[in-house]
Write an enzyme that holds these catalytic residues in place. Structure first.
Site, PDB file in Angstrom:
ATOM      1  N   ASN A 274       0.926  -1.208   0.036  1.00  0.00           N
ATOM      2  CA  ASN A 274      -0.131  -0.169  -0.177  1.00  0.00           C
ATOM      3  C   ASN A 274       0.796   1.234   0.145  1.00  0.00           C
ATOM      4  O   ASN A 274       0.538   2.061  -0.739  1.00  0.00           O
ATOM      5  CB  ASN A 274      -0.812   0.013   1.452  1.00  0.00           C
ATOM      6  CG  ASN A 274      -1.739   1.331   1.549  1.00  0.00           C
ATOM      7  OD1 ASN A 274      -2.280   1.852   0.558  1.00  0.00           O
ATOM      8  ND2 ASN A 274      -1.343   1.995   2.470  1.00  0.00           N
ATOM      9  N   HIS A 275       1.818   1.367   0.809  1.00  0.00           N
ATOM     10  CA  HIS A 275       2.578   2.346   0.870  1.00  0.00           C
ATOM     11  C   HIS A 275       4.092   2.160   1.020  1.00  0.00           C
ATOM     12  O   HIS A 275       4.699   0.919   1.348  1.00  0.00           O
ATOM     13  CB  HIS A 275       2.184   3.193   2.129  1.00  0.00           C
ATOM     14  CG  HIS A 275       2.346   2.198   3.307  1.00  0.00           C
ATOM     15  ND1 HIS A 275       1.442   1.630   3.896  1.00  0.00           N
ATOM     16  CD2 HIS A 275       3.415   2.061   4.372  1.00  0.00           C
ATOM     17  CE1 HIS A 275       1.788   0.864   4.959  1.00  0.00           C
ATOM     18  NE2 HIS A 275       2.729   1.308   5.394  1.00  0.00           N
TER      19      HIS A 275
ATOM     20  N   ASP B 100       1.567   7.069  -0.454  1.00  0.00           N
ATOM     21  CA  ASP B 100       0.496   6.014  -0.898  1.00  0.00           C
ATOM     22  C   ASP B 100       0.718   5.605  -2.419  1.00  0.00           C
ATOM     23  O   ASP B 100       0.575   6.303  -3.349  1.00  0.00           O
ATOM     24  CB  ASP B 100      -0.789   6.605  -0.862  1.00  0.00           C
ATOM     25  CG  ASP B 100      -1.879   5.354  -0.830  1.00  0.00           C
ATOM     26  OD1 ASP B 100      -2.015   4.905   0.123  1.00  0.00           O
ATOM     27  OD2 ASP B 100      -2.734   5.511  -1.696  1.00  0.00           O
TER      28      ASP B 100
ATOM     29  N   ARG C  23       1.010 -12.765   4.801  1.00  0.00           N
ATOM     30  CA  ARG C  23       0.142 -11.902   5.275  1.00  0.00           C
ATOM     31  C   ARG C  23       0.095 -10.536   4.671  1.00  0.00           C
ATOM     32  O   ARG C  23       1.180  -9.819   4.547  1.00  0.00           O
ATOM     33  CB  ARG C  23       0.223 -11.818   6.724  1.00  0.00           C
ATOM     34  CG  ARG C  23      -0.864 -11.096   7.597  1.00  0.00           C
ATOM     35  CD  ARG C  23      -0.264  -9.513   7.785  1.00  0.00           C
ATOM     36  NE  ARG C  23      -1.175  -8.725   8.584  1.00  0.00           N
ATOM     37  CZ  ARG C  23      -1.053  -7.466   8.835  1.00  0.00           C
ATOM     38  NH1 ARG C  23      -0.019  -6.767   8.276  1.00  0.00           N
ATOM     39  NH2 ARG C  23      -1.883  -6.853   9.555  1.00  0.00           N
TER      40      ARG C  23
ATOM     41  N   ASP D  63      -0.609  -6.620   4.601  1.00  0.00           N
ATOM     42  CA  ASP D  63      -0.926  -5.324   5.238  1.00  0.00           C
ATOM     43  C   ASP D  63      -1.891  -4.331   4.673  1.00  0.00           C
ATOM     44  O   ASP D  63      -1.936  -4.497   3.428  1.00  0.00           O
ATOM     45  CB  ASP D  63       0.382  -4.865   5.741  1.00  0.00           C
ATOM     46  CG  ASP D  63       0.227  -3.616   6.635  1.00  0.00           C
ATOM     47  OD1 ASP D  63      -0.155  -3.693   7.752  1.00  0.00           O
ATOM     48  OD2 ASP D  63       0.317  -2.357   6.411  1.00  0.00           O
TER      49      ASP D  63
ATOM     50  N   LYS E 250      -7.661  -2.801   3.092  1.00  0.00           N
ATOM     51  CA  LYS E 250      -8.686  -1.969   2.817  1.00  0.00           C
ATOM     52  C   LYS E 250      -7.941  -0.786   1.987  1.00  0.00           C
ATOM     53  O   LYS E 250      -9.033   0.107   1.541  1.00  0.00           O
ATOM     54  CB  LYS E 250      -9.421  -1.530   4.118  1.00  0.00           C
ATOM     55  CG  LYS E 250      -8.929  -0.700   5.015  1.00  0.00           C
ATOM     56  CD  LYS E 250      -9.585  -0.436   6.500  1.00  0.00           C
ATOM     57  CE  LYS E 250     -10.809   0.201   6.149  1.00  0.00           C
ATOM     58  NZ  LYS E 250     -11.457   0.338   7.665  1.00  0.00           N
TER      59      LYS E 250
ATOM     60  N   GLU F  60      -5.331  -8.081   5.864  1.00  0.00           N
ATOM     61  CA  GLU F  60      -5.711  -7.278   7.117  1.00  0.00           C
ATOM     62  C   GLU F  60      -6.785  -6.329   6.415  1.00  0.00           C
ATOM     63  O   GLU F  60      -6.221  -5.298   5.591  1.00  0.00           O
ATOM     64  CB  GLU F  60      -4.308  -6.657   7.663  1.00  0.00           C
ATOM     65  CG  GLU F  60      -4.940  -5.665   8.780  1.00  0.00           C
ATOM     66  CD  GLU F  60      -3.966  -4.569   8.885  1.00  0.00           C
ATOM     67  OE1 GLU F  60      -3.912  -4.060  10.160  1.00  0.00           O
ATOM     68  OE2 GLU F  60      -3.474  -4.106   7.868  1.00  0.00           O
TER      69      GLU F  60
ATOM     70  N   GLY G   5     -14.418  -3.741  11.963  1.00  0.00           N
ATOM     71  CA  GLY G   5     -15.645  -4.642  12.615  1.00  0.00           C
ATOM     72  C   GLY G   5     -16.598  -5.017  11.744  1.00  0.00           C
ATOM     73  O   GLY G   5     -17.541  -5.909  12.105  1.00  0.00           O
TER      74      GLY G   5
ATOM     75  N   ASP H 131      -1.457  -4.661  16.745  1.00  0.00           N
ATOM     76  CA  ASP H 131      -1.918  -3.245  16.470  1.00  0.00           C
ATOM     77  C   ASP H 131      -3.033  -2.979  17.588  1.00  0.00           C
ATOM     78  O   ASP H 131      -3.601  -1.952  17.323  1.00  0.00           O
ATOM     79  CB  ASP H 131      -2.571  -3.228  15.301  1.00  0.00           C
ATOM     80  CG  ASP H 131      -1.696  -3.337  13.950  1.00  0.00           C
ATOM     81  OD1 ASP H 131      -0.737  -2.725  14.056  1.00  0.00           O
ATOM     82  OD2 ASP H 131      -1.894  -3.909  12.786  1.00  0.00           O
TER      83      ASP H 131
ATOM     84  N   ARG I 104       4.230  -4.601  22.186  1.00  0.00           N
ATOM     85  CA  ARG I 104       5.373  -5.000  21.492  1.00  0.00           C
ATOM     86  C   ARG I 104       6.677  -5.100  22.226  1.00  0.00           C
ATOM     87  O   ARG I 104       7.445  -4.924  22.002  1.00  0.00           O
ATOM     88  CB  ARG I 104       5.722  -3.974  20.091  1.00  0.00           C
ATOM     89  CG  ARG I 104       4.404  -3.918  19.282  1.00  0.00           C
ATOM     90  CD  ARG I 104       4.670  -2.961  18.066  1.00  0.00           C
ATOM     91  NE  ARG I 104       3.373  -2.692  17.195  1.00  0.00           N
ATOM     92  CZ  ARG I 104       3.453  -2.106  16.143  1.00  0.00           C
ATOM     93  NH1 ARG I 104       4.377  -1.307  15.871  1.00  0.00           N
ATOM     94  NH2 ARG I 104       2.294  -2.061  15.505  1.00  0.00           N
TER      95      ARG I 104
END
Length: 471
Positions: free
Chosen positions: A137-138, A184, A213, A215, A218, A239, A243, A305, A351
């Site tokens: 994504n970035h 982005d 996985r 990241d 959305k 990911e 909710g 997270d 973490r």
């Protein structure tokens, strides 16, 4: 620099994809896995420091060789898959791996390419699969407007115009603006798209990763994820931090699988906040009517997270109940430190360095180990459909094959007694709890379950209990 992906590049991707597919673990095979999520920088260091890391906002010293050194620990717990942090070179302080600077270089803080390859090899010797975290994504320089220090996306045309996400209900903004100021990527740019597809294909093939996985799912159009997951050639799980079950399910077709965030929030509401356990029932019926394959969506109650469960809810019996629910589902994910009762708050306090806390006993360690031992010995039963058996405000039960799990959200000191008439057992069957060792018999097609002191129960037929499963 702008390249429109030529015939040679496409042929190369197809060839690499065919090679990957020949050795890839299928999504259905991943249903036999229990995943231990680690932050590479925080799980183990080859230098074996004696003190916990004091500055959680920077590198603490965890590395691939440290993970190799502690594979016995992971295997003893019963996990047969690990999820590792993004491997690429990051900007300063990118200990977590999400601030990429050069996607073709391995982060030297974690080790060398040889160290990484050795980690995967050593895992495979133990039948431990490796899920690698990736970001498409970035890139990682927050707030930057020039890109000369980034490789290979070093031109402004590789990115969307500068804007920050301020309205998470605006999908156009979510997909085209910056998350936390991070530049982005414009996946609609042919060079960006083809480079990312080639990269994930070659990354998986080079290190023989078993899964990916993804990241920030959305934040990228679904059409790109379809191409990306196909190029990877392996099981992918995205990911989608939300909710809303219908919203998250909308990514299932393009990503193959998604982390079950809707259930995560439900489990926290029920076991952490004390909401009615019928919320699990509602989530269950919505899932089976919505998902194409509910068994491919990993289940979890903690991750990097979110603040840890025990940070907000100190009752270990409630935590054990939540963990039992997770571990008795397909593709459970347990966040490192759970077994040592870590209770860190929001990032970065959740973490923590695991060292020097590798005790192979204790309340939660034993609970996880016992449950995973059962899972391993009866994996064929765990692969069978999830069937709800009982639900009310303070008691919930379900089965997978001949494994029956029951729990309460009332915690320590609570007693719950229920008569179970809907179950998978024949009359006269003797059922034993894997935690306490106590047994009961099915009589007149029913049996009574008694939860004492909030302790979850997992029942299996006595004849199928293998030595070594009970605590």
């Amino acid at each position: 620099r702008r390249v429109h992906g030529g015939t040679f590049e496409m042929r190369l991707v197809v060839l690499c994809l065919l090679v990957c597919l020949a050795f890839a673990r299928s999504p259905s095979e991943w249903q036999t896995r229990a995943i231990y999520q680690i932050l590479t920088d925080r799980f183990a260091s080859h230098s074996s420091p004696s003190q916990s890391c004091s500055n959680l906002s920077n590198y603490c010293g965890g590395d691939y060789q440290g993970v190799i050194d502690k594979l016995d620990y992971i295997e003893d717990l019963g996990f047969n898959a690990i999820w590792i942090s993004p491997i690429v070179l990051n900007f300063d302080n990118g200990y977590h791996g999400y601030w990429a600077q050069n996607i073709y270089q391995v982060n030297p803080n974690f080790g060398t390419e040889t160290d990484l390859a050795q980690l995967v090899t050593e895992c495979h010797k133990r039948d431990i699969w490796v899920l690698v975290d990736v970001v498409a994504n970035h890139m990682g320089c927050s707030g930057c407007r020039t890109f000369e220090s980034i490789y290979p996306f070093n031109s402004s045309e590789h990115y969307h115009s500068y804007c920050d996400i301020v309205d998470w209900s605006n999908q156009q903004q979510v997909e085209n603006c910056r998350l936390a100021g991070l530049p982005d990527l414009a996946q609609e740019n042919p060079y960006v798209e083809q480079t990312l597809l080639n990269w994930i294909n070659q990354l998986v093939a080079k290190y023989n990763f078993d899964g990916v996985r993804i990241d920030t799912g959305k934040n990228v159009p679904k059409s790109f994820w379809s191409s990306f997951t196909n190029a990877s050639g392996v099981y992918c799980v995205g990911e989608v931090f939300d909710g809303d079950l219908n919203y998250v399910q909308g990514y299932e077709a393009s990503m193959g699988a998604v982390l079950n965030y809707p259930l995560f929030f439900t489990l926290r509401d029920v076991f952490m906040s004390g909401n009615s356990m019928k919320e699990i029932e509602s989530n269950f019926f919505q899932r089976i009517s919505t998902w194409k394959n509910v068994n491919l969506q990993p289940v979890f109650v903690d991750n990097h997270d979110n603040s840890r469960f025990l940070y907000s809810q100190k009752d270990w019996q409630k935590y054990k109940s939540a963990l039992t629910f997770v571990l008795c589902n397909t593709i459970p994910i347990i966040y490192y430190g759970t077994e040592q009762a870590y209770a860190g708050g929001n990032d970065p306090n959740n973490r923590e360095s695991l060292w020097p806390n590798y005790a192979e006993q204790g309340y939660l360690y034993s609970h996880i180990k016992t449950t995973l031992a059962l899972r391993k010995s009866m994996i064929a039963e765990f692969a069978k459909p999830y069937i709800q058996r009982y639900a009310d405000d303070t008691f919930y039960a379900f089965s997978r094959g001949l494994v029956f799990a029951a729990m309460t959200n009332q915690g320590s000191g609570a007693t719950q007694v229920r008569t179970i008439t809907y179950h998978p057992y024949s009359d006269g069957s003797v059922l034993c709890d894997i935690y306490s060792g106590s047994c009961l018999q099915v009589t007149s097609n029913q049996f009574q379950v008694t939860i004492q002191n909030g302790q979850p129960i997992v029942l299996v037929p006595k004849r199928q209990l293998l030595r070594g499963v009970m605590e």
